[in-house]
Structures are given as structure tokens and as C-alpha cells.
Design a protein around this motif. Structure first.
Motif, PDB file in Angstrom:
ATOM      1  N   SER A  94       0.972  -1.293   0.048  1.00 23.30           N
ATOM      2  CA  SER A  94      -0.029   0.019  -0.088  1.00 23.30           C
ATOM      3  C   SER A  94       0.941   1.231  -0.037  1.00 23.30           C
ATOM      4  CB  SER A  94      -0.798   0.005   1.451  1.00 23.30           C
ATOM      5  OG  SER A  94      -1.883  -0.829   1.093  1.00 23.30           O
ATOM      6  N   TYR A  98       0.589   4.187  -2.909  1.00 23.70           N
ATOM      7  CA  TYR A  98       0.327   5.634  -2.691  1.00 23.70           C
ATOM      8  C   TYR A  98       1.535   6.557  -2.755  1.00 23.70           C
ATOM      9  CZ  TYR A  98       0.867   5.499   2.569  1.00 23.70           C
ATOM     10  OH  TYR A  98       1.190   5.333   3.820  1.00 23.70           O
ATOM     11  N   THR A 172      -5.803  -0.516  -2.252  1.00 21.75           N
ATOM     12  CA  THR A 172      -5.120   0.888  -2.630  1.00 21.75           C
ATOM     13  C   THR A 172      -5.259   1.449  -3.900  1.00 21.75           C
ATOM     14  OG1 THR A 172      -3.810   0.266  -0.616  1.00 21.75           O
ATOM     15  CG2 THR A 172      -3.091   2.297  -2.136  1.00 21.75           C
ATOM     16  N   ASN A 177      -5.620   4.550   0.693  1.00 23.60           N
ATOM     17  CA  ASN A 177      -4.771   3.728   1.423  1.00 23.60           C
ATOM     18  C   ASN A 177      -5.451   2.408   2.215  1.00 23.60           C
ATOM     19  OD1 ASN A 177      -2.773   2.950   2.933  1.00 23.60           O
ATOM     20  ND2 ASN A 177      -2.446   4.670   4.105  1.00 23.60           N
TER      21      ASN A 177
END
Lengths: 268, 259
Positions: A94, A98, A172, A177
Motif C-alpha cells: 500500500s 500511494y 489501495t 490507502n
């Protein structure tokens, strides 16, 4: 067929070179490496006392005795150790997505997901791995057939654990998230697999065969090693590969909607 | 007063990340369900185990878990500060580093503890029913619970400060937490241990982070509370003294170069 074999050989070569690099990086801080490995063995050993005291007090629990529970612990420790040592990035997906750090992996002339998963190691995973093997050798039947099955089940456990992490972290890509959700699902499968499967009844069992597939990771392997059944073993391997394929599919589906963060970076 | 302010700032920081904090409690629900399933199976053919009914056992576990799952991250903060050298900024500020870390750690722990306590109450009530004398015992048990959190923060500070000498202090903390798990009575009351072991474990520091607060909750009487309280004072003072000594020795090792 030839190209498929070439791909397998290439993936294996990549795996070996990653492991060499990861191990030498870990050994750079030799004292910390051995402290972590040894501490993890001690850390896990504490639970043996818990189960010893409990079984001493209450006898068997829903058909499981001390040896049966130790099998679950050994399997989970080796499976978890394999995932931590060889696929250490599975817990960071994740964050990588991100933060826009996926760009670096997309530019490599290697398959994205295996490359991504293998590029980090957790040194403490060696402790889990060693602990699980020692625990198996000291508490279980160590015939060749059992050792062989245990090896297969440990790899399958790692496959399910990594697949589950990939699946939940891939959220994600679609919804922001999902790090906490993925971490909790990973905690959940490990926690459930450490307890007798016969404890859980009702609708929860459905969850433990699907969203958190603890049954495929530990309880069915225990049944197979107790009373060997080839059909069951093949079905288990099939089910595990279905889970892995779903994870692979979800990740690549997410990858289509991934947008570069324009982040400058290099992996040295 | 300034430490109280640090404590409240730490609480506000935690509340700012409320959704993440609440999501973290899913783990408590999982653990609760596993323990409930385990103990329901064990209690199938017996009424009590070492004087604990299933109701008391489940409420005991929820209370002990509330302390365990409220662990703050102060050890990691100290470790990082020592590794990257930012600890020197803390030394120059008008507060005592150890007390500052206690204030922060307690603020963080107490905010984490509240949702677990509420969830624990709700789940234990639904799954096994009410605990007799809950509200009578609660104020006393809460004192020991806060004490258990304090012990945890102090352990973390002591271990975190060892980063001045060790590259990686996490392993020391893993072992400590496992001592609390097993010898501290987190998974089940120490009374289930063999007699000789129970006699020792009850008075080790780990028991004051789980067993005594949880037992005060489910089998409240004055003696149990006072034993828990006395042990708490002794061990908290010892750990505070220890962390101060380690810090003062370590402070002499800090070299500041450049500006």
C-alpha cells in the motif's frame, strides 16, 4: 512451452540474485541479524509454555492435543518466515502504491509483482523459519513423507499469506490507502491458523474459507498430514493456486488504474 | 504542568487519526472471538477452572487485552531519535527527556485503551453476559489498568534508551512482551499455572501489567487490589529510577558536532 520454461528459469534467477543481495545486506549488521533471529526464536517459544500449561489443565480441546497445535505453530512459523524472508515487500505494498514508488518497478524489464515482492527481506523472518523447523523436528513425526508434506504445506501457507496481502493491499489502487485493512487481514489469518480449526463454527467458517482462508493455510493441511488423502491434497493445491491467481489478477487490474506520482527515485 | 500539557497534546494527536485507530481495534475483535471460541470449548464440560467461571474468564481476557493492545510506540520513537541523532534536540529543550516520554506515551496509550475497553465491555456482555460487581470493581481496576499502561511505557523507555549501545532494540521488547503474555497472565490467569510457578509469576513485574488489573476486575476484593497497587508502586519506581540512570549514563555518550 520453451518460452514458458525460459520465463520460469529467468524468474528463478531473479529470485536467487535478490536473495543473495538481501542476505548480504542483512549480514552487513551481523550482530543485529543474529540478535533478531535468536530473539524471534525465543519470542515464539513463549507460546509453547502457554499451550503446555493449557493442555496440562484441560486435556484435549475439540479433538486437538498439544502435538496437533504444535503442528499448526510450526507450519505458521515456517510459512510466515518464508513470506517475510523471500517476499518481504508484501507488507509494504500500500505504502509503495500511494507513495508513487511503483514507477521504479514498472521500468524494470522484469515481471512487476514478483520483482516487487522479492525486493525486500525481513531479517527476523529467519528466526520464524528456524523456529518452525526446530519445532516440527522436536514435536512431530519426522518420517520422510511427513517432512515432504510439511515442506509443501509451508510453501502453500506462504503462498496464501502473500496472496492475501497482495489482494488487500491492491484495494489501495481503487479506494485509497488500505494499509490498515491489509495488515489486519494478515494478522487475522495468522491468528486463526494458530488455533484448532474445530473451535470455529457457524457463518465464521465461511469467512475462514474465503475472505480469510485460514482453513486452506493450516487446518486442511493438518487433516491431510494426519490421514493422508491424495485427492484432498490435489484439491488443496488447486484451491491455493486459485487464491494466488485471484490476487495476481486483482493486482494487475489495479495496476491499470495506477497513475505515476512523477516521483524521482532510484533503487541502488 | 508542562508535562500535563504534553500528555494532552499526545491525546489530541491520537484523536486526529481516529479512523486508523479504530480500524486497529479489528484485531481486538478477532482475538476476542478466538478466545471466546477456545474457552467455550474448554468450559463445555466444567463449571469453573481454578475458581474462574467462563464469564469471569472472558471478562478477565478483555481487560488484560485492553492493556496489551494499548501499547504506545514510544520505544520506536526513542530508537529512531537516537539512530538519527535528533535526540540532541530533546536534550536542549526545557524538559526532562524521560518524563517527557512518559507523558507522551501515557497520552497515546490511554487514547488507544478507551475504544478497546468499550468494545471489550460490549462483546463480553453480548457473548457471556454481565459480570457481577463490574461497576464496584471498575474504579479500582482502572487505577491498576492505568498503572499497567505506565509500566509498559516505562519498559519501553528503558529498552528504547538501550539504543545508545545496541543497533536494534526491538528484540528485547519482543521478549518482554512475551513474558507479559505468558508469565504476566495475559492469555489466562496465573492461577492456572502449576503451584510453584504461579507463586513466582504472581510477584514478577509482568503480572502487574496484566494479571493483577484483570483479576481485580473479575474477583474484586481489597487484598487483591492492594497487592496489585503495592507491586505497581514498587516496580514503577524501580523502572523509573532505572530509566533515569540509563539516560544519565547515555547522555554522557552524546557528542554534538557542527551547528
Amino acid at each position: 512451452m520453451k518460452s514458458f520454461l525460459t520465463a520460469i528459469v529467468k524468474a528463478f534467477k531473479l529470485f536467487i540474485s535478490y536473495q543473495k543481495t538481501n542476505l548480504s545486506a542483512g549480514m552487513e549488521y551481523r550482530a543485529a541479524f543474529f540478535t533478531q533471529v535468536f530473539a524471534m526464536i525465543l519470542n515464539n517459544s513463549a507460546f509453547i509454555i502457554f499451550w503446555m500449561i493449557l493442555f496440562d489443565r484441560v486435556g484435549t480441546i475439540e479433538g486437538y492435543d498439544f502435538q496437533a497445535v504444535m503442528f499448526l505453530w510450526a507450519l505458521a512459523a515456517v510459512g510466515f518466515g518464508i513470506a517475510a524472508v523471500f517476499f518481504g515487500n508484501s507488507t509494504y505494498l500500500s505504502r509503495i502504491i500511494y507513495n508513487g514508488e511503483l514507477d521504479v518497478y514498472l521500468l524494470h524489464p522484469k515481471p512487476v509483482l514478483p520483482n516487487l515482492l522479492m525486493s525486500r527481506t525481513h531479517v527476523s523472518g529467519w528466526g520464524d523459519l528456524s523456529y518452525g523447523i526446530i519445532l516440527f523436528l522436536f514435536t512431530q513425526d519426522t518420517s520422510i513423507s511427513h517432512l515432504f508434506l510439511f515442506g509443501i504445506f509451508s510453501l502453500l501457507f506462504a503462498l496464501i499469506l502473500v496472496s492475501l496481502r497482495v489482494m488487500y493491499h491492491s484495494i489501495t489502487f481503487f479506494m485509497g490507502n488500505a494499509e490498515e485493512l491489509a495488515a489486519r487481514s494478515s494478522d487475522a489469518i495468522i491468528s486463526f491458523t494458530l488455533y484448532p480449526g474445530t473451535l470455529f463454527k457457524g457463518p465464521v467458517l465461511l469467512v475462514l474459507h474465503t475472505l480469510i482462508p485460514a482453513a486452506f493455510a493450516a487446518w486442511i493441511p493438518y487433516e491431510i498430514i494426519k490421514n493422508f488423502d491424495l485427492t484432498k491434497l490435489l484439491l488443496l493445491i488447486g484451491a491455493d493456486f486459485v487464491i494466488a491467481s485471484i490476487a495476481y489478477g486483482v493486482f494487475h487490474l489495479g495496476l491499470r488504474s495506477y497513475e505515476s506520482g512523477n516521483r524521482m527515485g532510484a533503487r541502488l | 504542568m508542562k508535562y500535563l500539557r504534553i500528555f494532552t497534546i499526545s491525546i489530541r494527536e491520537q484523536i486526529a487519526y481516529l479512523p486508523v485507530m479504530l480500524l486497529r481495534n479489528i484485531f481486538f475483535i478477532i482475538i476476542f472471538y478466538i478466545f471466546y471460541s477456545l474457552w467455550s470449548a474448554i468450559y463445555q464440560d466444567r463449571e469453573t477452572i481454578e475458581g474462574f467461571t467462563i464469564i469471569q474468564m472472558i471478562w478477565y481476557l478483555t481487560f488484560a487485552e485492553a492493556i496489551e493492545l494499548s501499547r504506545c510506540g514510544v520505544m520506536n520513537q526513542i530508537q529512531e531519535e537516537i539512530k538519527d541523532g535528533s535526540v540532541v534536540y530533546g536534550l536542549a529543550r526545557p524538559y526532562y527527556y524521560v518524563i517527557f516520554k512518559i507523558s507522551r506515551g501515557m497520552g497515546e496509550s490511554m487514547v488507544r485503551c478507551l475504544p478497546v475497553l468499550i468494545l471489550g465491555y460490549a462483546f463480553a456482555y453480548i457473548f457471556v453476559g454481565p459480570l457481577d460487581g463490574y461497576f464496584t470493581a471498575l474504579p479500582f481496576a482502572l487505577i491498576l489498568l492505568i498503572g499497567g499502561l505506565l509500566l509498559n511505557v516505562l519498559w519501553q523507555i528503558n529498552i528504547g534508551l538501550l539504543s545508545f549501545w545496541f543497533e536494534e532494540v526491538g528484540p528485547f521488547y519482543w521478549i518482554l512482551t512475551k513474558m507479559v503474555f505468558i508469565m504476566g497472565g495475559l492469555f489466562f490467569p496465573i492461577d492456572l499455572f502449576p503451584g510453584w510457578l504461579a507463586g513466582i509469576a504472581k510477584y514478577l513485574p509482568f503480572a502487574f501489567s496484566a494479571y493483577w488489573p484483570a483479576r481485580t476486575m473479575v474477583q474484586f476484593n481489597q487484598d487483591i487490589f492492594l497487592t496489585g497497587f503495592l507491586g505497581l508502586i514498587i516496580y514503577a519506581s524501580g523502572l523509573l529510577l532505572c530509566s533515569t540512570v540509563i539516560f544519565e549514563i547515555a547522555r554522557k555518550r552524546v557528542h554534538v558536532q557542527g551547528g
